[in-house]
Design a protein around this motif. Sequence first.
Motif, mmCIF file in Angstrom:
data_model
loop_
_atom_site.group_PDB
_atom_site.id
_atom_site.type_symbol
_atom_site.label_atom_id
_atom_site.label_comp_id
_atom_site.label_asym_id
_atom_site.label_seq_id
_atom_site.Cartn_x
_atom_site.Cartn_y
_atom_site.Cartn_z
ATOM 1 N N GLU A 265 -28.936 99.694 -83.653
ATOM 2 C CA GLU A 265 -28.880 98.450 -84.421
ATOM 3 C C GLU A 265 -29.925 98.424 -85.538
ATOM 4 O OE1 GLU A 265 -31.764 97.731 -81.027
ATOM 5 O OE2 GLU A 265 -29.831 98.759 -81.321
ATOM 6 N N MET B 92 -18.599 96.564 -79.799
ATOM 7 C CA MET B 92 -19.635 95.692 -79.268
ATOM 8 C C MET B 92 -19.332 95.334 -77.820
ATOM 9 S SD MET B 92 -21.686 95.641 -81.707
ATOM 10 C CE MET B 92 -22.890 94.556 -80.922
ATOM 11 N N TYR C 5 -24.538 94.416 -77.665
ATOM 12 C CA TYR C 5 -25.049 95.734 -78.038
ATOM 13 C C TYR C 5 -23.868 96.626 -78.374
ATOM 14 C CZ TYR C 5 -23.686 97.548 -73.420
ATOM 15 O OH TYR C 5 -22.975 97.923 -72.309
ATOM 16 N N ASP D 32 -15.963 98.313 -85.859
ATOM 17 C CA ASP D 32 -17.221 97.920 -86.489
ATOM 18 C C ASP D 32 -17.391 98.494 -87.888
ATOM 19 O OD1 ASP D 32 -20.717 97.929 -85.499
ATOM 20 O OD2 ASP D 32 -19.612 96.797 -86.999
ATOM 21 N N GLU E 144 -20.888 99.233 -89.536
ATOM 22 C CA GLU E 144 -21.859 100.214 -89.063
ATOM 23 C C GLU E 144 -22.595 100.823 -90.256
ATOM 24 O OE1 GLU E 144 -18.685 103.858 -88.573
ATOM 25 O OE2 GLU E 144 -20.350 103.687 -87.173
#
Length: 268
Positions: free
Chosen positions: A35, A209, A216, A263, A266
């Motif tokens: 992250e 996720m 996370y 995602d 990213e």
Amino acid sequence: MFARWKVEICCGSLLDVMTASRFPIDRIELNSALELGGLTPTIAELRHARSCTDLPIVCMDRPRSAGFCYDSAELEVMAEDAVILLENGADGIVFGALNPDHTVHEEFVRTMTRRIHEAGKTAVFHRAFDETRDPDEACRTLIACGVDRILTSGQKETVQEGADLVRHLIETYGAHIEILPGCGIHADNIREVLSKTGSDQFHMTAKSMRMDTSPYAAVDARNLNAVYQALGRIPESQHLVLTGEDQAMLENDRFEEEEEHYDDEERR
């Protein structure tokens, strides 16, 4: 017939390594704190990862987030971390350092690369490359330093947007250094990315996720399966089946979002 592309999966935990290792991938990049863009993993995590897979594992060597212009103390820590990671089974070190004018920190990169090569391992310059002021100048410097591979999104938010620069780098410098495209790759764009860049390899997180007490990101077997299907590397009759552990995690997951599309935000 299986395609020629090499697949590197960016992993942020031991569970990620275990998930990714069930697929016919070629290499793992081991990090912590994805992250934050990926930081140096712990030695315990590397040792456990090394014990559960025979795949090559290259380790991120990044002491903090927020950029790549480090002071002397941070550079000293990076150099020491590289030695420790190599002593504990890393097959390569993924690192980068820039000067304040956004040129490659040539002295540090040259020294790091020499030490990595003395250990018989691979030196990889990460996406600090995407913050350099002149990609051609940076690439020539990294070649002169002996770096083996550059991870890049083509200096754009995603490699799909930066594909033209990636192709230029491959065509101009590919005989002297590997150019590894990464960032924002998923099943729906993998063929376009490979076609536009002309690359024979790619880097991706394959993450979705999940939720513990807070969200996370983790490697998702379904995303990897979808990528291999898009590449035609796993016949329909040979779909990889999610384990009971995978199914239980997904069924109990309160944060899974189908529409997130692997995602797109990213940054690795």
